[in-house]
Scaffold this motif. Sequence first.
Motif, PDB file in Angstrom:
ATOM      1  N   ARG A  60       0.861  -1.183   0.000  1.00 35.52           N
ATOM      2  CA  ARG A  60       0.000   0.000   0.000  1.00 35.52           C
ATOM      3  C   ARG A  60       0.894   1.229   0.000  1.00 35.52           C
ATOM      4  O   ARG A  60       1.936   1.246   0.665  1.00 35.52           O
ATOM      5  CB  ARG A  60      -0.901   0.015   1.240  1.00 35.52           C
ATOM      6  CG  ARG A  60      -2.001  -1.012   1.223  1.00 35.52           C
ATOM      7  CD  ARG A  60      -2.848  -0.905   2.502  1.00 35.52           C
ATOM      8  NE  ARG A  60      -3.822  -1.972   2.577  1.00 35.52           N
ATOM      9  CZ  ARG A  60      -5.054  -1.902   2.089  1.00 35.52           C
ATOM     10  NH1 ARG A  60      -5.471  -0.798   1.497  1.00 35.52           N
ATOM     11  NH2 ARG A  60      -5.885  -2.930   2.215  1.00 35.52           N
ATOM     12  N   THR A  62       0.527   4.082   1.377  1.00 35.03           N
ATOM     13  CA  THR A  62       0.667   4.641   2.732  1.00 35.03           C
ATOM     14  C   THR A  62       1.719   3.870   3.529  1.00 35.03           C
ATOM     15  O   THR A  62       2.512   4.466   4.264  1.00 35.03           O
ATOM     16  CB  THR A  62      -0.682   4.616   3.477  1.00 35.03           C
ATOM     17  OG1 THR A  62      -1.237   3.301   3.370  1.00 35.03           O
ATOM     18  CG2 THR A  62      -1.649   5.631   2.900  1.00 35.03           C
ATOM     19  N   ASP A  63       1.741   2.562   3.389  1.00 31.93           N
ATOM     20  CA  ASP A  63       2.720   1.748   4.105  1.00 31.93           C
ATOM     21  C   ASP A  63       4.123   1.939   3.536  1.00 31.93           C
ATOM     22  O   ASP A  63       5.114   1.922   4.275  1.00 31.93           O
ATOM     23  CB  ASP A  63       2.326   0.269   4.057  1.00 31.93           C
ATOM     24  CG  ASP A  63       1.063  -0.012   4.857  1.00 31.93           C
ATOM     25  OD1 ASP A  63       0.754   0.751   5.795  1.00 31.93           O
ATOM     26  OD2 ASP A  63       0.377  -1.008   4.534  1.00 31.93           O
ATOM     27  N   ASN A  66       5.581   5.005   4.960  1.00 31.89           N
ATOM     28  CA  ASN A  66       5.819   4.826   6.393  1.00 31.89           C
ATOM     29  C   ASN A  66       6.831   3.717   6.691  1.00 31.89           C
ATOM     30  O   ASN A  66       7.180   3.484   7.851  1.00 31.89           O
ATOM     31  CB  ASN A  66       4.506   4.534   7.123  1.00 31.89           C
ATOM     32  CG  ASN A  66       3.613   5.747   7.147  1.00 31.89           C
ATOM     33  OD1 ASN A  66       4.066   6.861   7.380  1.00 31.89           O
ATOM     34  ND2 ASN A  66       2.329   5.543   6.901  1.00 31.89           N
ATOM     35  N   THR A 104       4.730  12.229  -0.953  1.00 28.69           N
ATOM     36  CA  THR A 104       4.159  13.043   0.130  1.00 28.69           C
ATOM     37  C   THR A 104       4.225  14.542  -0.119  1.00 28.69           C
ATOM     38  O   THR A 104       3.283  15.265   0.196  1.00 28.69           O
ATOM     39  CB  THR A 104       4.864  12.741   1.471  1.00 28.69           C
ATOM     40  OG1 THR A 104       6.265  13.006   1.340  1.00 28.69           O
ATOM     41  CG2 THR A 104       4.637  11.304   1.890  1.00 28.69           C
ATOM     42  N   ASP A 108       0.819  14.179  -3.573  1.00 27.28           N
ATOM     43  CA  ASP A 108      -0.344  14.308  -2.689  1.00 27.28           C
ATOM     44  C   ASP A 108      -0.732  15.762  -2.458  1.00 27.28           C
ATOM     45  O   ASP A 108      -1.895  16.060  -2.224  1.00 27.28           O
ATOM     46  CB  ASP A 108      -0.108  13.597  -1.358  1.00 27.28           C
ATOM     47  CG  ASP A 108      -1.419  13.285  -0.648  1.00 27.28           C
ATOM     48  OD1 ASP A 108      -2.312  12.698  -1.302  1.00 27.28           O
ATOM     49  OD2 ASP A 108      -1.549  13.640   0.540  1.00 27.28           O
ATOM     50  N   LEU A 115      -2.186   9.906  -2.038  1.00 24.53           N
ATOM     51  CA  LEU A 115      -1.651   9.030  -0.998  1.00 24.53           C
ATOM     52  C   LEU A 115      -2.818   8.519  -0.163  1.00 24.53           C
ATOM     53  O   LEU A 115      -3.360   9.250   0.660  1.00 24.53           O
ATOM     54  CB  LEU A 115      -0.648   9.794  -0.121  1.00 24.53           C
ATOM     55  CG  LEU A 115      -0.018   9.034   1.035  1.00 24.53           C
ATOM     56  CD1 LEU A 115       0.718   7.798   0.551  1.00 24.53           C
ATOM     57  CD2 LEU A 115       0.926   9.955   1.801  1.00 24.53           C
ATOM     58  N   CYS A 116      -3.218   7.292  -0.432  1.00 26.17           N
ATOM     59  CA  CYS A 116      -4.379   6.732   0.267  1.00 26.17           C
ATOM     60  C   CYS A 116      -4.204   5.230   0.458  1.00 26.17           C
ATOM     61  O   CYS A 116      -3.334   4.620  -0.158  1.00 26.17           O
ATOM     62  CB  CYS A 116      -5.664   7.028  -0.505  1.00 26.17           C
ATOM     63  SG  CYS A 116      -5.783   6.172  -2.092  1.00 26.17           S
ATOM     64  N   GLU A 117      -5.039   4.646   1.287  1.00 31.16           N
ATOM     65  CA  GLU A 117      -4.987   3.214   1.601  1.00 31.16           C
ATOM     66  C   GLU A 117      -5.234   2.329   0.390  1.00 31.16           C
ATOM     67  O   GLU A 117      -4.750   1.206   0.346  1.00 31.16           O
ATOM     68  CB  GLU A 117      -6.022   2.875   2.681  1.00 31.16           C
ATOM     69  CG  GLU A 117      -5.653   3.371   4.056  1.00 31.16           C
ATOM     70  CD  GLU A 117      -4.468   2.608   4.654  1.00 31.16           C
ATOM     71  OE1 GLU A 117      -4.473   1.358   4.623  1.00 31.16           O
ATOM     72  OE2 GLU A 117      -3.534   3.272   5.121  1.00 31.16           O
TER      73      GLU A 117
END
Length: 172
Positions: A60, A62-63, A66, A104, A108, A115-117
């Motif tokens: 994902r 988002t992951d 992160n 980011t 986004d 940037l989304c799930e």
Amino acid sequence: NRDSLWANSALVVTVSPDDPILDKYRSTHGETLAGLEFQRDMERSAYQLGGNNMTVPVQRLTDFVNGVVSSSIPSSSYRLGASSAALHDIYPKPLYNALANAITDHFDKQMPGFLCEDALLHGVETRTSSPVRVVRDQKTLEAGGVENLFPAGEGAGFAGGIVSAAVDGLVV
């Protein structure tokens, strides 16, 4: 298929011939083939992360930014299957940082919600342009040491897409 649920797009980071990322490849494979071996290494890593069976490693978005492995993944358009993997670990740190920063701080911000799930990153895209550049004379544009051979476009390492390849062809 224009009405698909998925977009076929890529996030690209430039690796120039003198990039320090290629230093270890230059020392073992020489200046000319360093980019090609880096490309192979990235593809080999992705193949292994996918389970050594043509399953694509995914994460994902988002992951990815992160730096954590996705505990679940949405459906994918890749027909041979997808498996959750640590794509953030495949890339050398400078490439990962460039991608995460682009996602980011640029994408986004310009396209809120990018940037989304549900956004799924498939890894890796290594074939955007040639990892080898054929040397050509600056004045005549002939290949170095070969008369009447005029390397041009993407395959010769002078372009990064269809439009720039066409322009390079016009120049040559």
